[in-house]
Write a protein that holds these residues in place. Sequence first.
Motif, PDB file in Angstrom:
ATOM      1  N   ALA A 108      -0.784   4.654   1.271  1.00  0.00           N
ATOM      2  CA  ALA A 108       0.479   5.353   0.989  1.00  0.00           C
ATOM      3  C   ALA A 108       0.846   5.236  -0.488  1.00  0.00           C
ATOM      4  O   ALA A 108       0.815   4.157  -1.075  1.00  0.00           O
ATOM      5  N   ARG A 124      -4.474   5.521   6.546  1.00  0.00           N
ATOM      6  CA  ARG A 124      -3.587   6.404   5.780  1.00  0.00           C
ATOM      7  C   ARG A 124      -2.405   5.636   5.210  1.00  0.00           C
ATOM      8  O   ARG A 124      -2.008   5.818   4.049  1.00  0.00           O
ATOM      9  N   GLU A 125      -1.829   4.730   6.016  1.00  0.00           N
ATOM     10  CA  GLU A 125      -0.660   3.983   5.565  1.00  0.00           C
ATOM     11  C   GLU A 125      -1.010   2.951   4.500  1.00  0.00           C
ATOM     12  O   GLU A 125      -0.207   2.667   3.613  1.00  0.00           O
TER      13      GLU A 125
END
Length: 461
Positions: free
Chosen positions: A169, A165-166
């Motif tokens: 980003a 997910r990061e």
Amino acid sequence: MSGPGLAGGHEGPQEMRPLVETVFAALGEGARARGGAVPVGGPEAVAGRVGEAVREALPRGGTGDHEALFTVVRALAEGAADPAEPYCVAHLHAPPLALAAAADLAASVLNPSLDSWDQAPAASELEARVTAALAALVFPDLPMPDALVTTGGTESNQLALLLARERAAGGPRVQVVCGANAHHSVERAAWLLGMPRPVVLDTPAGVLDPAVLDTALHGLPARTLVVATAGTTETGSIDPLPEIGTTAARHRAELHVDAAYGGPLLFSPREAVKLDGLQSAVSVTLDLHKLGWQPAAAGLLAVPDGAALRPLGHQADYLNAIDDTEAGLPDLLGRSLRTTRRPDVLKIAVTLRALGRDGVGALVEAVCDRAHDLAARIDRHPGLHLHAPPTISTVLFRPADASDEHVAELRRRLLYEGRAVLGRARAGGRLWLKATLLNPHTRPEDLDALLQLTTEGTAAR
């Protein structure tokens, strides 16, 4: 100073020695009272015995060190499902090595906390060295692999999804794709992290089909994380990792491999070939409290380059002040989502030093061999039906011509009678008894006796 003694310091060993002897005595008496793999009588009977032994959980006045230790530890041992017993084979729940348990005692005595260097000077360096070595086992051809110590597969999978997910980003949200054979923690992690619900693909053959995956990826967003499994909870099956890795790469999707069960096959050159393709993953989960014989918890998340862990960095002035870090004190906060964190690496380090890669690999091969031995005995038995040859050390079987209801009832009966702890798994639309062999000391006669218990239970219906 009067009052209870402390475990650490110069006087700690003197305080601990008689208490440890009391623990040993209580463990022995509790095991003798239990008499087998699991206590007799089921939940109500066990609750009654624990209640009778412990009575008040918070008495106004204490009973003293030795009485409390003996009473409570004995009650725990008498009521335990002991994975060291040959008929306790339900789960991915390994009997820990004695030396690993002894090392864990030292971790509890010294009580380092791996959230700042000044709480764990040696432990932090030990963790850095051991995680680097284990990451190199997963990614042997890369210059800077790294790994984090976790509480197990659930936390490792959560971290893998968080890192995905990061990495995305500021762009499209990451869509997770996994098979129906994936561990439940994958869906749970997506929910916890606010990610879209995973696309779950049917796995009627027990493993993720690359062709089905290929079709599914055609209609998905550009940011996709494919989760493959190397050692499913139900059957121990391993997804076809090379083909899945190729399929994911063709669609520019990333690959995470949950090898919580199968990852330690890497210790054995004979068994490691089952994990070909693992190196194409952006992250890999593995647990050493399964095929590593460590006391829980001993999980890991390995990545091909330590730089991938940077999104986990966090700053708290009392733990990793910027000037302290610039002055050379290691920053440990980015090594976990937890703050206070015990040195689970110590028992792993002791085990790896004592046994070496070859010694751990020999244990892995021993349980895989026992599983094949059990499967062959089932296949020859006229009253039993084998689901399939084992991939790792999990064997599914059932009484011939039995209904699913009878399989479930047989498992519960053996459990309540204190005779055996067998698991249950659904595969091919049917319910099976599951034996997960993680005890390297299991003998052929133990396998025969286990099968006899299941056939006796069938005859008794």
